[in-house]
Motif scaffolding. Structure first.
Motif, PDB file in Angstrom:
ATOM      1  N   GLU A 242     118.403 -47.847  85.055  1.00 44.19           N
ATOM      2  CA  GLU A 242     119.519 -48.024  84.122  1.00 44.19           C
ATOM      3  C   GLU A 242     120.800 -48.416  84.847  1.00 44.19           C
ATOM      4  OE1 GLU A 242     120.124 -44.968  81.216  1.00 44.19           O
ATOM      5  OE2 GLU A 242     118.071 -45.120  80.487  1.00 44.19           O
ATOM      6  N   ARG A 243     121.036 -47.868  86.025  1.00 44.92           N
ATOM      7  CA  ARG A 243     122.238 -48.206  86.800  1.00 44.92           C
ATOM      8  C   ARG A 243     122.188 -49.638  87.325  1.00 44.92           C
ATOM      9  NH1 ARG A 243     121.432 -42.852  88.758  1.00 44.92           N
ATOM     10  NH2 ARG A 243     120.488 -43.687  90.650  1.00 44.92           N
ATOM     11  N   MET A 244     120.981 -50.196  87.487  1.00 39.29           N
ATOM     12  CA  MET A 244     120.834 -51.553  88.008  1.00 39.29           C
ATOM     13  C   MET A 244     121.037 -52.622  86.938  1.00 39.29           C
ATOM     14  SD  MET A 244     117.522 -50.992  90.574  1.00 39.29           S
ATOM     15  CE  MET A 244     116.587 -52.094  89.589  1.00 39.29           C
ATOM     16  N   LEU A 245     120.963 -52.260  85.688  1.00 42.52           N
ATOM     17  CA  LEU A 245     121.060 -53.242  84.612  1.00 42.52           C
ATOM     18  C   LEU A 245     122.460 -53.843  84.534  1.00 42.52           C
ATOM     19  CD1 LEU A 245     119.171 -51.403  81.738  1.00 42.52           C
ATOM     20  CD2 LEU A 245     118.358 -53.341  83.075  1.00 42.52           C
ATOM     21  N   PRO A 246     122.525 -55.140  84.191  1.00 46.13           N
ATOM     22  CA  PRO A 246     123.839 -55.738  83.961  1.00 46.13           C
ATOM     23  C   PRO A 246     124.547 -55.042  82.800  1.00 46.13           C
ATOM     24  CG  PRO A 246     122.132 -57.414  84.110  1.00 46.13           C
ATOM     25  CD  PRO A 246     121.439 -56.091  84.057  1.00 46.13           C
ATOM     26  N   ARG A 247     125.842 -55.093  82.804  1.00 52.02           N
ATOM     27  CA  ARG A 247     126.659 -54.458  81.772  1.00 52.02           C
ATOM     28  C   ARG A 247     126.241 -54.932  80.381  1.00 52.02           C
ATOM     29  NH1 ARG A 247     132.226 -52.342  81.992  1.00 52.02           N
ATOM     30  NH2 ARG A 247     132.974 -52.330  79.836  1.00 52.02           N
TER      31      ARG A 247
ATOM     32  N   TYR B 147     123.425 -54.205  78.821  1.00 52.18           N
ATOM     33  CA  TYR B 147     121.984 -54.156  78.610  1.00 52.18           C
ATOM     34  C   TYR B 147     121.552 -52.710  78.374  1.00 52.18           C
ATOM     35  CZ  TYR B 147     121.290 -58.964  80.106  1.00 52.18           C
ATOM     36  OH  TYR B 147     121.312 -60.325  80.194  1.00 52.18           O
TER      37      TYR B 147
END
Length: 136
Positions: free
Chosen positions: A106-111, A113
């Motif tokens: 979840e932290r890796m997802l683009p803003r 998403y």
């Protein structure tokens, strides 16, 4: 013999197939479910197993598991989110407990998403195939 007995038979079949899935250490294919059901004394045809698997899936009691290069397998929905290990030699699939990746992914997802799910299957050798490899 009346119609309710036929319904009871169908319920008994569903319960038996669900118990087979619950007792497995990982997801099973329909032929594996059929074979294990037969070994437990359930006299049921493969077509009935397919129909029952569809009914259990529609009812939300089991979930499909799509594995790389293989047929769909099924497992109880009650197991919650987890991942799998698949033996590359014999095809055995075992459950891995829990998931350490959800918060990291979840932290890796683009803003903007929103993560709705992910599947990870690790591969290698199961204990039996690993022993055979070392012995041979």
């Amino acid at each position: 013999m009346t119609a309710p007995q036929v319904g009871q038979r169908q319920t008994r079949q569903r319960d038996s197939i669900l118990r087979v899935l619950e007792s497995a250490g990982g997801p099973l294919s329909v032929p594996q479910i059929h074979e294990r059901s037969q070994k437990k004394g359930l006299k049921v045809g493969i077509a009935t197993v397919y129909r029952t698997v569809n009914l259990l899936q529609d009812a939300g009691l089991i979930l499909p598991v799509a594995l790389p290069g293989g047929e769909t397998r099924y497992e109880p929905a009650s197991r919650g989110h987890h991942h799998h290990f698949q033996c590359r030699k014999c095809g055995r699939v075992d459950d891995l407990s829990g998931c350490l990746l959800s918060s990291a992914v979840e932290r890796m997802l683009p803003r903007g998403y929103k993560l709705e799910g992910h599947e990870i299957t690790l591969s290698g050798l199961c204990p039996a195939c690993n022993r055979k490899k070392r012995a041979g």
